[in-house]
Design an enzyme around this catalytic site. Structure first.
Site, short mmCIF file in Angstrom:
data_model
loop_
_atom_site.label_atom_id
_atom_site.label_comp_id
_atom_site.label_asym_id
_atom_site.label_seq_id
_atom_site.Cartn_x
_atom_site.Cartn_y
_atom_site.Cartn_z
N ASP A 1 0.85 -1.20 0.00
CA ASP A 1 0.00 0.00 0.00
C ASP A 1 0.88 1.25 0.00
O ASP A 1 2.10 1.16 0.03
CB ASP A 1 -0.92 0.00 1.24
CG ASP A 1 -0.14 0.19 2.53
OD1 ASP A 1 0.87 -0.51 2.70
OD2 ASP A 1 -0.50 1.04 3.35
N HIS B 1 1.84 -8.87 -3.59
CA HIS B 1 0.78 -7.91 -3.28
C HIS B 1 1.48 -6.56 -3.13
O HIS B 1 1.94 -6.19 -2.05
CB HIS B 1 0.07 -8.31 -1.99
CG HIS B 1 -1.10 -7.43 -1.68
ND1 HIS B 1 -2.37 -7.67 -2.15
CD2 HIS B 1 -1.19 -6.28 -0.95
CE1 HIS B 1 -3.19 -6.72 -1.72
NE2 HIS B 1 -2.49 -5.86 -1.00
N ASP C 1 1.63 -17.81 -4.50
CA ASP C 1 2.20 -16.70 -5.25
C ASP C 1 1.08 -16.01 -6.03
O ASP C 1 0.99 -16.12 -7.24
CB ASP C 1 3.31 -17.19 -6.19
CG ASP C 1 3.94 -16.04 -6.96
OD1 ASP C 1 3.72 -14.87 -6.55
OD2 ASP C 1 4.64 -16.30 -7.95
N GLU D 1 2.54 -10.22 0.43
CA GLU D 1 2.78 -8.78 0.38
C GLU D 1 4.27 -8.53 0.63
O GLU D 1 5.00 -9.41 1.09
CB GLU D 1 1.95 -8.04 1.44
CG GLU D 1 2.03 -6.53 1.28
CD GLU D 1 1.04 -5.76 2.14
OE1 GLU D 1 0.31 -6.38 2.92
OE2 GLU D 1 1.03 -4.52 2.04
#
Ligand SMILES: [Zn+2]
Length: 617
Positions: free
Chosen positions: A222, A545, A590, A599
Site C-alpha cells: 500500500d 501484493h 504466489d 505482500e
C-alpha cells in the site's frame, strides 16, 4: 476494470474486495495455458499450418525440457554459495546420490551421497540433504539427482550475494514517495511519477489545515507511511551500515544522490529519515502515521488521489509514545552515523532525538491502539511503548554518553532480557532486542559491566539455541512451526539479524553460517523451491501484493522485493481456500490477492538487506 485488494496485516482492518483478473499481468499458469490456446486458435489458417505444428511441437518440447531440467524437488539457493561456506541442497524425492555439474559444459565437478531421509515438521516433506561443501571452485553449476532431474542453476563465488544486495537495497528507492522514481535502463518501464505531494491534518491529529510532509517510503504493498514500522526498518538499515559499513561503502545503488560523497545506503535511508523528522510536532511528539483514510485501489502511486492525512491518536496529546520513541531511537542512530558525511544533518537528528525523548518521558502512555473513526489503513497498534523508550535510551546513550539516558536504560533493561530469546525475536512491535543489542554493541567505556554481561549472555544463549535448532531442521532454517505467521520470511531475516548481532558480540563461525542458512531458505531452499525475492534467482515468485507491480505494465514485478511468506493463520481468502490440513510452511500462494502471504513490507525488506550485508564477503 480495477482490482480492489485491500491489504492487511494482523492488526489491520480486513477489507477484501472481489478477485478481479488483472489484464496487465496474468498468473503464470494462466499465461502458459493461454499461450497454448492462442497457438491452437491461430492454426485454422491452412497456409500456416506447418509453422503452427512446429511451434506447438517446440512449445511441448520446451515444457517437457523445463520439467526434466528444473525439478522443484531439488531445492537450493538459486543465487548461490560463498566459496568457503557450507553448501547444502535439499532433495524431496527418494534418491541416494547426486552430482554437481558445471553449467557451461555439463561436466561433473562433484559427486556425493545424499543423507538419510528425514521428515520436516514445518512442511511435512520427507527429504535428504546433498552436502557439496567440498566444492570450492568459483563457477555456475546445477545439481543433478539420477532419475530425478536437475536443479536450477546457481553460482559459487566470493561476491555471490552482491547483486541480490544491490537489488534488495535499491528496492527502497522504488518505494520512495513524493518523487518520481525511475529504475533506469537496467529496468526499463519501472517508473512512477511523483506521488502524494499534498497532505493535510486529519482531525485525530489535533491540528487542521495543510501538512504536506512529502517523502518517505511507501510502507508495503500500500502507499501508507507508518512511523513505527519506519522505525525498525530505518534503524535496521542504519545498523547494517554501522556493522558492515566497509563492505557497503563502495556499493553504488544508482539513485539520484549517487556520487554525492555519502554512501548510497545512507543516501537511501535519509529519504525516509527526512520524512520521519517531518512527522515530529513542535513539542517533540511524533504523529503515528500518514495515510489516506482507506487503502486505494490497485493503481500506480501517482494515480492515488485520496488525500494523504497525518493521523494521530484522536485525543490529547494526539501524538503517540511508540512513534515518538521510535523516532528518538532512529534519529539518535542517525546523529552518529551521518556525522562524518553531513554534520548539520547529524545535529538536526540529535536535536530531534532529544526532543522526542523528552516528549515520550512526559507522555509514556499515549498509545495508538485502534484507528480513529473513518480510518481503515494499517494500525500498527501497540499497547506498550516501554520497549521503544528503552531502545531510544540505549541509542541516545550510545551516541551522547549522557548519564540521563544511561540511567534510564539501567533502570529498565532487566525486564526486557527475556525478549532476547530463541523464538520470535525482534519485530516492529517488540523492539526491546534492538535496545539491548544497542547496549551490547556500544563499546562505551562507561558501560555497566553487570548489565553488559547480562545482555551478552542472554543474546549469546539465544543464538546458540537457534544454531542448534537450525542444525536439526532438515531444511536448515531457524523457523519452527509456530513461526509461520504473517511475515514469516521477515522472521527468518530477524533470526539472521539475531545471529549476526551475536556474532558481533562474540565472533562464532556457526552464527554466521546459520544466518546464511536462513538466507538460503529465502532464496530457494524451501518447500516451494522458489526464490522469495523478486527477479532474483532462476525461479523467483512473481505476483507480490504490491501496487506498483500489480498496476504497472511490466511483465515482471518490481525487482528485489521480499515476499511475506507462508502464513498458517490464513488471514486472506486465497489462503483460506487452500486445503485445510496443510503443514504451516506450505500455506503460501504466489498470488497478488494473498496479502497475508505475498505482500512486501519495508521492515521485512530491511531484515533481508541486513542479512545480505552481514553474510557478503
Ligand atoms: Zn507516494
Amino acid at each position: 476494470m480495477s482490482t480492489y485488494y485491500l491489504q492487511n496485516r494482523p492488526e489491520r482492518e480486513t477489507l477484501i474486495g472481489p478477485k478481479v483478473p488483472n489484464p496487465e499481468r496474468g498468473e503464470s499458469h494462466v499465461r502458459k495455458s493461454s499461450d497454448r490456446f492462442s497457438a491452437k486458435a491461430a492454426c485454422h489458417g491452412s497456409l500456416i499450418k506447418l509453422a503452427c505444428l512446429l511451434s506447438v511441437l517446440v512449445l511441448l518440447l520446451t515444457t517437457a525440457c523445463a520439467k526434466k531440467n528444473d525439478n522443484p524437488s531439488i531445492k537450493l539457493d538459486q543465487v548461490g554459495y560463498p566459496i568457503d561456506a557450507p553448501k547444502m541442497a535439499v532433495v524431496s524425492a527418494p534418491a541416494e546420490t547426486f552430482v554437481v555439474k558445471r553449467a557451461s559444459d555439463n561436466a561433473t565437478v562433484f559427486q556425493g551421497n545424499l543423507s538419510a531421509r528425514a521428515t520436516d515438521a514445518n512442511s511435512g516433506d520427507t527429504v535428504e540433504a546433498a552436502d557439496f561443501s567440498g566444492l570450492q571452485q568459483p563457477g555456475t553449476y546445477y545439481l543433478e539427482v539420477p532419475g530425478q532431474g536437475r536443479s536450477w542453476t546457481f553460482s559459487i563465488a566470493p561476491d555471490v550475494f552482491s547483486r541480490a544486495y544491490y537489488l534488495a537495497m535499491r528496492a527502497f528507492y522504488g518505494q520512495r514517495c513524493g518523487t518520481a522514481v525511475d529504475l533506469g535502463p537496467e529496468f526499463p518501464g519501472y517508473t512512477h511519477a511523483a506521488c502524494h505531494l499534498e497532505g493535510k491534518f486529519h482531525s485525530s491529529s489535533g491540528k487542521q489545515g495543510r501538512r504536506d510532509n512529502v517523502g518517505g517510503w511507501h510502507d508495503a504493498g500500500d502507499y501508507g507511511r507508518y512511523m513505527v514500522n519506519s522505525g525498525i526498518a530505518t534503524g535496521t538499515i542504519l545498523w547494517a551500515w554501522e556493522m558492515f559499513g566497509p563492505k557497503l561503502r563502495g556499493i553504488k545503488l544508482n539513485i539520484p544522490e549517487s556520487g554525492n560523497g555519502t554512501p548510497d545506503i545512507l543516501n537511501e535511508a535519509r529519504w525516509n529519515l527526512e520524512w520521519m523528522l517531518k512527522m515530529q510536532d513542535d513539542d517533540g511528539g511524533a504523529w503515528h502515521k500518514q495515510t489516506s483514510e482507506r487503502f486505494c485501489h490497485f493503481v500506480m502511486p501517482e494515480d492515488d488521489h485520496l488525500p494523504s492525512e497525518v493521523i494521530g491518536t484522536g485525543k490529547p496529546p494526539y501524538k503517540s509514545t511508540c512513534a515518538t520513541a521510535d523516532l528518538a531511537a532512529v534519529s539518535a542512530i542517525a546523529a552518529r552515523v551521518y556525522q562524518p558525511f553531513d554534520k548539520s544533518f547529524a545535529a538536526k537528528n540529535l536535536g530531534a532525538a532529544q526532543a522526542a525523548w523528552a516528549w515520550a518521558l512526559r507522555y509514556p502512555d499515549a498509545t495508538f491502539v485502534k484507528n480513529p473513526p473513518g480510518i481503515s489503513t494499517g494500525e500498527y497498534g501497540d499497547t506498550d511503548c516501554g520497549d521503544e523508550q528503552m531502545w531510544a535510551a540505549a541509542e541516545l546513550w550510545r551516541t551522547t554518553g549522557e548519564a540521563q539516558y544511561h540511567r534510564y536504560f539501567l533502570d529498565h533493561y532487566a525486564k526486557y532480557l527475556p525478549t532476547l530469546r530463541a523464538l520470535d525475536t525482534e519485530n516492529w512491535r517488540v523492539v526491546a532486542p534492538m535496545g539491548l543489542w544497542a547496549y551490547g554493541l556500544a563499546a562505551r567505556p562507561d558501560a555497566d559491566s553487570h548489565a553488559l554481561a547480562e545482555v551478552r549472555n542472554a543474546a549469546l544463549a539465544a543464538a546458540h539455541e537457534v544454531v542448534e535448532r537450525t542444525r536439526r531442521n532438515p531444511y536448515h532454517v531457524s523457523l519452527v512451526a509456530e513461526d509461520f505467521h504473517w511475515g514469516s520470511n521477515g522472521l527468518a531475516g530477524n533470526y539472521g539479524m539475531e545471529l549476526l548481532v551475536a556474532n558481533a558480540l562474540s565472533p562464532d563461525r556457526t552464527f554466521v553460517e546459520t544466518a546464511l542458512d536462513n538466507l538460503h531458505y529465502l532464496l530457494g531452499r524451501n518447500t516451494f523451491s522458489i526464490s522469495w525475492v523478486t527477479q532474483v534467482g532462476a525461479n523467483p515468485y512473481r505476483h507480490p501484493h504490491h501496487r506498483p507491480s500489480g498496476a504497472g505494465k511490466n511483465r515482471e514485478p518490481w525487482p528485489g522485493l521480499l515476499s511475506g511468506g507462508p502464513n498458517a493463520a490464513r488471514q486472506d481468502a486465497v489462503l483460506r481456500a487452500l486445503p485445510p490440513h496443510l503443514p504451516p510452511a506450505k500455506v503460501y500462494r504466489d498470488e497478488q490477492a494473498s496479502y497475508a502471504s505475498n505482500e512486501i513490507c519495508i521492515n521485512w525488506q530491511a531484515m533481508l538487506v541486513f542479512l545480505l550485508a552481514g553474510v557478503m564477503e
